[in-house]
Design an enzyme around this catalytic site. Structure first.
Site, PDB file in Angstrom:
ATOM      1  N   SER A  99       1.046   3.816  18.017  1.00 26.93           N
ATOM      2  CA  SER A  99       0.943   2.391  17.689  1.00 26.93           C
ATOM      3  C   SER A  99       1.286   1.537  18.895  1.00 26.93           C
ATOM      4  CB  SER A  99       1.887   2.045  16.547  1.00 26.93           C
ATOM      5  OG  SER A  99       1.654   2.902  15.471  1.00 26.93           O
TER       6      SER A  99
ATOM      7  N   HIS B  27      -4.494  14.261  10.951  1.00 24.45           N
ATOM      8  CA  HIS B  27      -3.421  14.851  11.768  1.00 24.45           C
ATOM      9  C   HIS B  27      -2.109  14.968  11.010  1.00 24.45           C
ATOM     10  CE1 HIS B  27      -1.982  10.593  12.995  1.00 24.45           C
ATOM     11  NE2 HIS B  27      -2.899  10.463  12.069  1.00 24.45           N
ATOM     12  N   ARG B  28      -1.804  13.973  10.192  1.00 19.45           N
ATOM     13  CA  ARG B  28      -0.500  14.014   9.505  1.00 19.45           C
ATOM     14  C   ARG B  28      -0.467  15.072   8.400  1.00 19.45           C
ATOM     15  NH1 ARG B  28       2.206  10.825  12.245  1.00 19.45           N
ATOM     16  NH2 ARG B  28       1.329   8.894  13.016  1.00 19.45           N
TER      17      ARG B  28
ATOM     18  N   SER C 245       3.805  -2.661   4.999  1.00 14.96           N
ATOM     19  CA  SER C 245       4.106  -2.056   6.309  1.00 14.96           C
ATOM     20  C   SER C 245       4.635  -3.085   7.308  1.00 14.96           C
ATOM     21  CB  SER C 245       2.862  -1.370   6.884  1.00 14.96           C
ATOM     22  OG  SER C 245       2.186  -0.623   5.913  1.00 14.96           O
TER      23      SER C 245
ATOM     24  N   ASP D 109       3.739   6.078   7.150  1.00 16.55           N
ATOM     25  CA  ASP D 109       3.235   7.326   7.728  1.00 16.55           C
ATOM     26  C   ASP D 109       4.227   8.465   7.572  1.00 16.55           C
ATOM     27  OD1 ASP D 109       0.902   6.169   8.352  1.00 16.55           O
ATOM     28  OD2 ASP D 109       1.221   6.093  10.521  1.00 16.55           O
TER      29      ASP D 109
ATOM     30  N   GLU E 138      -6.622   8.013   7.188  1.00 20.28           N
ATOM     31  CA  GLU E 138      -7.582   8.994   7.692  1.00 20.28           C
ATOM     32  C   GLU E 138      -8.313   9.699   6.555  1.00 20.28           C
ATOM     33  OE1 GLU E 138      -4.882   8.102   9.032  1.00 20.28           O
ATOM     34  OE2 GLU E 138      -4.922   8.360  11.223  1.00 20.28           O
TER      35      GLU E 138
ATOM     36  N   LYS F 186      -5.213  13.932  17.296  1.00 24.04           N
ATOM     37  CA  LYS F 186      -5.319  12.482  17.100  1.00 24.04           C
ATOM     38  C   LYS F 186      -4.095  11.782  17.676  1.00 24.04           C
ATOM     39  CE  LYS F 186      -6.975   9.289  13.662  1.00 24.04           C
ATOM     40  NZ  LYS F 186      -6.238   8.047  13.716  1.00 24.04           N
TER      41      LYS F 186
ATOM     42  N   ASP G 247      -6.832   8.917  19.598  1.00 31.60           N
ATOM     43  CA  ASP G 247      -6.826   7.478  19.327  1.00 31.60           C
ATOM     44  C   ASP G 247      -6.687   6.653  20.605  1.00 31.60           C
ATOM     45  OD1 ASP G 247      -7.039   8.192  16.696  1.00 31.60           O
ATOM     46  OD2 ASP G 247      -5.518   6.771  15.988  1.00 31.60           O
TER      47      ASP G 247
ATOM     48  N   GLN H  73      -2.614  -3.609   9.627  1.00 34.17           N
ATOM     49  CA  GLN H  73      -3.367  -3.652  10.888  1.00 34.17           C
ATOM     50  C   GLN H  73      -4.255  -4.890  10.962  1.00 34.17           C
ATOM     51  OE1 GLN H  73      -5.480   0.036  11.403  1.00 34.17           O
ATOM     52  NE2 GLN H  73      -3.621   1.213  11.778  1.00 34.17           N
TER      53      GLN H  73
ATOM     54  N   ASN I 213     -12.154   7.704  14.664  1.00 29.09           N
ATOM     55  CA  ASN I 213     -11.426   7.408  13.420  1.00 29.09           C
ATOM     56  C   ASN I 213     -10.138   6.675  13.746  1.00 29.09           C
ATOM     57  OD1 ASN I 213     -11.005   7.365  10.680  1.00 29.09           O
ATOM     58  ND2 ASN I 213     -10.334   9.492  10.507  1.00 29.09           N
TER      59      ASN I 213
END
Ligand code: DC
Length: 661
Positions: free
Chosen positions: A23, A402-403, A208, A327, A355, A427, A49, A182, A92
């Site tokens: 981020s 990825h997470r 968030s 996240d 994602e 990612k 990313d 975002q 992505n």
């Protein structure tokens, strides 16, 4: 690599330096590009990313030079991209596509922004609606409300409403805050491109929040301070402009920290992560507080955090509003498997537009491991498996997320598992599994390979009993496959047919009995006919592949003794002790003859000798996993040894290794 098999782990401990925050990296790159002056960005994250962001900025004409590993120099364009027309592909990467949409919509060029299929399913309408209020010309190229987008220069601002009335007042734009923060972050970062003051009014709950704080802090580092009234109104003053602060050091990624802190909390620890600490800008450091609330021991330093298992030994379930740690809350859902009582994670609706639909994905995969899961629009509740049942081995799908790959790796502290498509971690954390391996100790394995009838099965079973470990007779799986194929009328030479049988083998080894579809087949698989069939089907690569994870799933706490042909070379290459056991073929034929006679089965030494020679030949000459003594295996010739002395010799080797370890 299509999958990664993780062995069950015994403990976790050690320290790790985190990669840069995704981020922060992408925010800093964008603002450095928009700023006046050169910015040296240090500790930048290398990942898919950030690669998408860098690629896009370069396409837009921003000069970016590599100074050292993880350090770049960005020559800012002072708000005006040299390239006014471009087709941009953002993969992505939401942290690239969202802010770039806002910035390019106000930048005054013609651009197209597209991504992978999943990016085209992630909503962007709220941001577009907000930007249109400022005169932005954005159109949807496919589905309304979703990328891909076409951007044209904004309409010349008609005399702004507010300016006409009062120079000091700001133009107001309303923006929904409850789908993704975002949108607000992207819009705020773009506003200094406008000459006039602009106020963003957030409608609905702002989710968030910490990510918005991170945006404001990063903007402040580049000289733009945003006035904020409560959490609903944010004003960027007229004539705001970004100026390079010279050097920016990117913090470690706090979401990535969550996996290692969880490892410490579940696996004993202490595990120390360096790169984030007490004063981190990232909201996700608060994940450590959630772990503490579950009972883990957490210590914060200025630039590090440390986690260990609870002093009481047991983690507790948690009930938590996860709005502030969207996240890393995924990691909590896995920690919940190791806690007493259920855990409920609330206010996580944003998971559905990440994602992948993370609520659905987590629920599906957690259930594979044996957890009970309840999920709704904006929550997930996880019950660990019942006492005494433990987690079961499972093949985990990662949904290009990825997470998913990173958080499910933690379940290896309870069970062996297979992670499909593990490279998705690139990612945000390309080295994730290497760091993971450094911090964890797998359940130990003793691999005993060797020739047919060399006595390795008997030796291995006795070594397992002496150590109190599990035992895998891998040959039995090939024998079961041969028997199951025979029963299903599938020819042993039909490679695809036999592989399908192997993949679906309904076998159980509970309590020492061996069953196939419920029938006790302990004797049936030992017949000479099935022995020959086993040797045939074992030469089929697809059969070996189908049985691989099944064999690895035997590697359970506190240890495994496995016998076969390729235990040390292929199935458990990281075995602590590897033994290659053999005996003169005549002696093996005699032993087999004696066994058969004792069981009342007629046998002929000459035929047995011929069969053994044939099988040795086939097992050692086949193209996949041929039977051979690997360089790191101890040779044990039992021609002149009793079983007891062979067992004693293997135990000596095992003890020698554990003393060294
Ligand atoms: O160990 P065993 O005799 O029960 O093995 C039966 C057959 O399976 C034998 O022909 C070799 C093959 N096998 C194999 O290819 N790989 C293993 N790991 C175990 C057995």
């Amino acid at each position: 690599m299509d999958f990664l098999d993780l062995p069950q782990l015994v403990t976790a401990g050690g320290s790790v330096r985190l990669p840069g925050s995704k981020s922060i990296s992408n925010r800093v790159l964008l603002l450095a590009a928009l700023a006046e002056g050169e910015t040296e960005v240090r500790q930048l994250l290398h990942s898919d990313d950030t690669a998408r962001m860098l690629e896009t900025l370069r396409t837009l004409g921003v000069r970016i030079a590599t100074v050292a590993e993880n350090t770049l120099r960005v020559s800012g364009v002072a708000g005006v991209f040299p390239v006014r027309r471009a087709d941009l592909f953002l993969g992505n990467a939401g942290t690239a596509l969202r802010p770039l949409t806002a910035v390019l919509a106000l930048a005054g060029g013609d651009y197209r922004l597209a991504g992978v299929a999943r990016m085209h399913e992630r909503p962007i309408a709220d941001l577009v609606d907000g930007l249109r209020q400022l005169g932005a010309e954005i159109s949807y190229l496919e589905e309304q409300g979703f990328p891909p987008l076409a951007i044209a220069p904004p309409r010349a601002p008609a005399t702004p409403r507010s300016l006409a009335l009062d120079q000091a007042a700001a133009e107001v734009v309303t923006l929904r805050g409850d789908v993704s923060s975002q949108f607000l972050s992207g819009l705020l970062m773009a506003l200094p491109l406008r000459a006039v003051a602009t106020t963003v009014e957030v409608v609905g709950e702002l989710i968030s929040r910490p990510y918005v704080d991170l945006t404001l802090a990063t903007m402040a580092r580049f000289g733009v301070s945003v006035r904020r009234d409560g959490s609903q109104r944010f004003t960027v003053a007229a004539d705001s402009a970004y100026h390079s602060p010279g050097v920016v050091e990117v913090e470690g990624d706090a979401s990535s920290a969550s996996y290692f802190l969880a490892l410490g909390a579940i696996g004993g620890g202490p595990v120390r992560v360096a790169g984030v600490g007490r004063d981190s800008l990232q909201g996700d450091v608060r994940f450590a507080d959630a772990l503490a609330a579950m009972g883990a021991t957490i210590t914060f330093g200025a630039d590090c955090i440390e986690a260990s298992a609870p002093a009481t030994g047991k983690l507790r379930g948690i009930e938590l509003d996860c709005n502030h740690i969207p996240d890393s809350a995924m990691t909590l859902a896995i920690v919940a498997l190791f806690a007493e009582g259920p855990s409920t994670l609330r206010n996580i609706a944003s998971w559905r537009v990440k994602e992948t639909d993370r609520i659905a994905a987590m629920a599906t995969e957690l259930r594979k491991l044996g957890a009970t899961v309840d999920a709704g629009d904006d929550f997930i509740r996880v019950w660990p498996p019942l006492k005494g049942q433990g987690l079961r081995p499972a093949v985990i799908d990662t949904y290009d997320d990825h997470r998913m790959a990173m958080c499910f790796s933690l379940a290896a502290l309870a069970t062996p598992l297979r992670i499909n498509n593990p490279q998705t971690v690139a990612k945000t954390f390309p080295d994730y599994f290497a760091c993971f391996a450094k911090l964890t100790q797998p359940v130990p394995v003793v691999a005993i390979d060797g020739t047919s009838a060399s006595g390795k099965g008997t030796v291995a079973a006795r070594v397992a009993a002496a150590l109190g470990w599990h035992y895998l007779d891998s040959g039995a799986l090939y024998r079961l496959t041969a028997l199951a194929a025979r029963r299903a009328g599938v020819d042993w030479h039909d490679e695809a047919g036999v592989a399908a049988i192997a993949a679906a083998l309904d076998a159980s080894f509970a309590g020492g009995a061996m069953t196939l579809s419920g029938d006790d087949v302990g004797d049936a698989i030992r017949s000479e006919e099935i022995s020959a069939g086993a040797s045939l089907v074992a030469a089929i690569p697809a059969v070996r592949a189908a049985l691989l994870f099944r064999q690895r799933a035997f590697r359970r706490h506190p240890g495994l003794v496995a016998d076969g042909r390729d235990m040390g070379a292929v199935v458990f290459p990281d075995s602590l002790t590897k033994v290659f056991l053999t005996a003169a073929v005549e002696v093996r034929a005699e032993r087999r003859h004696k066994q058969l006679i004792e069981k009342g089965i007629a046998a002929n030494i000459a035929a047995l000798l011929r069969d053994l020679r044939e099988r040795d030949e086939r097992d050692s000459q086949r193209s996949v996993a041929p039977m051979q003594q690997s360089a790191d295996a101890e040779l044990l010739d039992t021609t002149n040894l009793t079983i007891a002395s062979a067992v004693g010799q293997v135990l000596d080797w095992v003890n020698k290794v554990s003393e060294q370890g």
